[in-house]
Each structure stands twice: as structure tokens, then as C-alpha cells.
Design a protein around this motif. Structure first.
Motif, short mmCIF file in Angstrom:
data_model
loop_
_atom_site.label_atom_id
_atom_site.label_comp_id
_atom_site.label_asym_id
_atom_site.label_seq_id
_atom_site.Cartn_x
_atom_site.Cartn_y
_atom_site.Cartn_z
N SER A 55 9.54 2.13 -4.10
CA SER A 55 8.58 3.21 -3.95
C SER A 55 7.99 3.28 -2.53
N CYS A 56 7.52 2.14 -2.01
CA CYS A 56 6.85 2.16 -0.70
C CYS A 56 7.59 1.36 0.37
N ARG A 102 0.84 -1.20 0.00
CA ARG A 102 0.00 0.00 0.00
C ARG A 102 0.87 1.24 0.00
N ASP A 103 0.39 2.28 -0.64
CA ASP A 103 1.11 3.56 -0.71
C ASP A 103 0.93 4.30 0.60
N ALA A 104 1.99 4.40 1.37
CA ALA A 104 1.94 5.02 2.69
C ALA A 104 1.73 6.52 2.63
N CYS A 148 0.00 0.36 -3.97
CA CYS A 148 1.22 0.92 -4.54
C CYS A 148 1.30 0.57 -6.03
N GLY A 149 1.31 -0.71 -6.35
CA GLY A 149 1.29 -1.15 -7.74
C GLY A 149 2.53 -0.86 -8.55
N GLN A 150 3.63 -0.43 -7.92
CA GLN A 150 4.88 -0.19 -8.64
C GLN A 150 5.25 -1.45 -9.41
N SER A 151 5.63 -1.30 -10.67
CA SER A 151 5.96 -2.45 -11.50
C SER A 151 7.20 -2.15 -12.32
#
Length: 89
Positions: free
Chosen positions: A66-67, A23-25, A34-37
């Protein structure tokens, strides 16, 4: 041929991508995924992890830039077969 290590996957011509399951904090209460790929570079992974590093251990060793989450999903694409091998943590 069994593909069990980073070197096996590289020699078989596999490609790999990873997606964060965290999850994007930075959002209120971390409600947005978050979904960073990114695509993984197998030769660099071999340089940093070693030739005989087991593919099964990759999800527990990766961390989202990212997170900061360690929960990731890896997809290995196999050339010419149109199939994929997936693993997650």
C-alpha cells in the motif's frame, strides 16, 4: 522443538499475519498511519524464499504493497497454545 525457519513454522501449524508500521504518503505530510494488515501464506513464502529461510529475517524482506514502507510487524500464532510470537522491524 525450536521453530527457526519458514518450514519449521509451517510444520508446527503456525499462522502469520503482518501489519505495516509506516505512514500513508497520500495524506498531507504523511500524518495518518498506513496500518495495512494481511495474513501471510506460509506455503507461498516457502516457495518464494526457500525451505530454510530464517523467520528472523522476514521483517527486513517484506514491503507494504500500500505505502511501500519496509517497517512491518509480524505476528505468528501457535495452534493450541493461545500464544503468539511477535517480531518487528
Amino acid at each position: 522443538m525450536d521453530v527457526e525457519t519458514l518450514t519449521d513454522a509451517y510444520r508446527a501449524g503456525w499462522t502469520a499475519s503482518v501489519r505495516c508500521l509506516g505512514r500513508d504518503a497520500s495524506t498531507k505530510k504523511g500524518t495518518r498511519a498506513c496500518g495495512q494488515s494481511v495474513n501471510l501464506d506460509l506455503p507461498s513464502m516457502i516457495w518464494t524464499r526457500g525451505r530454510d529461510y530464517p523467520l528472523a529475517m522476514l521483517p527486513e524482506r517484506l514491503k507494504c504493497p500500500s505505502c511501500g514502507c519496509r517497517r512491518v510487524f509480524i505476528v505468528f500464532s501457535m495452534p493450541g497454545k493461545g500464544s503468539q510470537a511477535m517480531m518487528g522491524g
